[in-house]
Design a protein around this motif. Structure first.
Motif, PDB file in Angstrom:
ATOM      1  N   LYS A   2      82.204 -33.414  33.307  1.00 50.33           N
ATOM      2  CA  LYS A   2      80.738 -33.337  33.317  1.00 50.33           C
ATOM      3  C   LYS A   2      80.187 -33.642  34.715  1.00 50.33           C
ATOM      4  N   ILE A   5      80.712 -30.634  37.019  1.00 53.97           N
ATOM      5  CA  ILE A   5      79.704 -29.599  36.747  1.00 53.97           C
ATOM      6  C   ILE A   5      78.351 -30.025  37.327  1.00 53.97           C
ATOM      7  N   GLU A   6      78.042 -31.289  37.150  1.00 53.58           N
ATOM      8  CA  GLU A   6      76.776 -31.817  37.685  1.00 53.58           C
ATOM      9  C   GLU A   6      76.738 -31.694  39.207  1.00 53.58           C
ATOM     10  N   LYS A   9      76.336 -28.089  40.192  1.00 54.67           N
ATOM     11  CA  LYS A   9      74.948 -27.676  39.927  1.00 54.67           C
ATOM     12  C   LYS A   9      74.026 -28.142  41.037  1.00 54.67           C
ATOM     13  N   LYS A  10      74.234 -29.405  41.457  1.00 56.47           N
ATOM     14  CA  LYS A  10      73.377 -30.004  42.481  1.00 56.47           C
ATOM     15  C   LYS A  10      73.574 -29.352  43.848  1.00 56.47           C
ATOM     16  N   ILE A  12      74.955 -26.249  44.597  1.00 59.42           N
ATOM     17  CA  ILE A  12      75.332 -24.832  44.476  1.00 59.42           C
ATOM     18  C   ILE A  12      75.073 -24.041  45.771  1.00 59.42           C
ATOM     19  N   MET A 340      65.114 -23.014  41.323  1.00 64.53           N
ATOM     20  CA  MET A 340      65.907 -24.133  40.789  1.00 64.53           C
ATOM     21  C   MET A 340      65.054 -25.393  40.631  1.00 64.53           C
ATOM     22  N   LYS A 344      64.400 -27.260  37.153  1.00 62.67           N
ATOM     23  CA  LYS A 344      64.724 -28.690  37.029  1.00 62.67           C
ATOM     24  C   LYS A 344      63.505 -29.481  36.530  1.00 62.67           C
ATOM     25  N   GLN A 347      62.942 -28.755  32.895  1.00 65.94           N
ATOM     26  CA  GLN A 347      63.971 -29.432  32.081  1.00 65.94           C
ATOM     27  C   GLN A 347      63.626 -30.911  31.929  1.00 65.94           C
TER      28      GLN A 347
END
Lengths: 365, 157
Positions: A2, A5-6, A9-10, A12, A340, A344, A347
């Motif tokens: 996780k 992936i985080e 994502k941060k 990218i 993005m 964010k 979200q």
């Protein structure tokens, strides 16, 4: 897993650029020395300008598209200093000093406007830069000569007023870069410019710890909370804008001394766009940016700038493809970063809503 | 505003003004044109050859009727001259300092006149470019202010 992936994502955007660069650099066939030399030149040319973007982000004003106002102030000062025939480091010092009052005025104006358009700062500053560009052109085309005396025909248009398309600073060419410079394995190290950039970084680090810096961070996090804590939100935001504009003015002077000439009517717009793109490439976002992002961004963004035309030629046989590619990349990066940021934000809002709903459900049960 | 703050602001302003004045003086750029030419209707005639050395580096050797230039900043310049008056004479070294007027970008110095002790008005004059500027041809350079080249697109249509 996780966490990975985080992390991806941060980061990218920088990861994407590292991959593109690691593919493009070997294809370009440039030597390591050449690449390092070019990156060093571009790093010293652009870093100061990009650093000027950090303070408005800290104050929650997003990416300062209004930094072009500071760049305009720097250009006006350079035109005057060039006409007065001041050469060398004194010319750079004088241009920086003369850019200050113009930058302060423009920063004040921009700050006041942005206070009227809270939470729409980026688009407002972008449009302000267009508006100011018009005034700048009016000044450069009609006021320079009849109102502001311009003596030299190398700067003045042949019609007798207005400034030429390109202003040369040949007598000041890399005067800061060459001062105290030395070479290591064929790579030129412009010590004085690096010291100036380091001083600017130290200033930002120190500024964050001051009362005003803390206020800016508080305003950036939540304006209403900051206001209820007794912080003058409007004033703090204006100060952030003024500091950024003044720094952008200095940055433009450093930028032009490195290039030794500038395009009077378009340099400032390009400089603003590329500075913002480079910062985003370094992993910054609309609400968070650090000094590390600046340096990583300059290195990655400009590595791509250096290799893109050659790679374009080698792959497609046309260097213009590479040119288009790098322009497309800079605008695409800004677009991706803005999207993005918005995703964010939504979200976070929806997560907060969910938490609130859950809490309410629990209470009802 | 308390006195201490006022004093600090005034001090800062004064320091900035002082830096500006200093920059204007030490950063003012000039081009010095050095002639080894005779001046008509006077006794000042060109020398056989003059070596120009500026900042320890030889710039050139000026033969008779030749001109060379040096660019420098500040209000005075020091040059070392290697003077050879005639073919048979030996080279005589002389270090000279010229103080230049602030308002002149280019200054012409006639070395034979200077070395023979002429008055400043005789050996020093302002350089005037001989390039012919056609003031009537104002379309020589059109400012490009339209990034999107809308004007060009209209013409194409």
């Amino acid at each position: 897993m996780k966490n990975i992936i985080e992390f991806l994502k941060k980061n990218i955007v920088p990861i994407m650029f590292i991959i593109i660069c690691s593919i493009c650099v070997p294809i370009s066939g440039f030597s390591v020395t050449y690449m390092i030399n070019e990156v060093m030149t571009r790093l010293t040319r652009n870093a100061f300008l990009i650093l000027s973007l950090l303070i408005p982000i800290m104050a929650g004003m997003g990416l300062n598209f209004g930094m072009t106002l500071g760049a305009m102030a720097g250009e006006i000062a350079i035109v005057l200093v060039s006409d007065w025939q001041i050469w060398g480091i004194p010319a750079i010092v004088l241009a920086c000093i003369f850019s200050i009052p113009i930058s302060i005025l423009l920063g004040l104006f921009c700050g006041k406007m942005l206070n009227m358009a809270k939470s729409r700062e980026m688009v407002t500053s972008y449009i302000i830069s267009f508006f100011m560009n018009g005034i700048y052109m009016l000044l450069m085309l009609y006021a320079m000569g009849p109102i502001i005396p311009i003596k030299h025909t190398s700067i003045k248009l042949p019609r007798g007023y207005g400034i030429r398309n390109t202003v040369s600073m040949l007598n000041n060419r890399q005067c800061i870069d060459n001062a105290l410079a030395f070479s290591v394995g064929g790579v030129k190290i412009p010590v004085l410019t690096l010291l100036i950039i380091a001083a600017m970084c130290l200033f930002i680090i120190w500024f964050r710890k001051t009362k005003l810096g803390q206020d800016m961070r508080a305003v950036g996090q939540d304006m209403e909370v900051a206001r209820s804590a007794g912080i003058d939100v409007e004033k703090t935001r204006i100060i952030a804008m003024v500091i950024s504009t003044v720094m952008a003015g200095f940055g433009m002077v450093l930028y032009v001394q490195n290039l030794s000439s500038f395009s009077t009517y378009s340099s400032h717009s390009n400089v603003g766009m590329f500075a913002i793109a480079a910062l985003l490439v370094g992993g910054a976002s609309v609400d968070k940016a650090s000094i590390g992002n600046v340096f990583l961004g300059v290195i990655l963004f400009h590595t791509l700038f250096i290799v893109a035309p050659t790679v374009g030629t080698k792959i497609t046989g046309d260097s213009m493809v590479g040119e288009y590619f790098r322009v497309f990349i800079s605008y695409a990066v800004i677009t991706i970063a803005l999207i993005m940021y918005e995703i964010k934000k939504r979200q976070q809002k929806s997560n907060a809503g969910k938490l609130l709903a859950e809490a309410q459900n629990k209470e009802e049960q | 505003m308390n006195k201490r703050r006022l004093f600090f602001i005034a001090g800062t302003l004064l320091a900035v003004v002082a830096i500006c004045v200093l920059c204007f003086i030490i950063g003012r750029g000039h081009t010095l044109y050095l002639d080894n030419k005779s001046i008509e209707n006077t006794s000042y005639s060109s020398y056989n050859a003059i070596d120009l050395v500026y900042k320890g580096e030889k710039v050139t050797t000026l033969a008779a009727r030749e001109r060379s230039s040096i660019s420098f900043t500040g209000q005075s310049v020091t040059i070392t001259l290697g003077i050879k008056k005639s073919k048979s004479s030996s080279v005589e070294e002389k270090t000279v300092t010229f103080k230049v007027p602030y308002n002149m970008d280019g200054i012409v110095i006639n070395l034979p006149a200077y070395l023979d002790g002429a008055d400043e008005s005789v050996y020093m004059s302002e350089f005037v470019s001989m390039a012919i500027v056609d003031e009537t041809n104002v379309d020589d350079e059109v400012p490009v202010t339209d990034e999107f080249a809308i004007e060009g697109a209209e013409e194409e249509q």
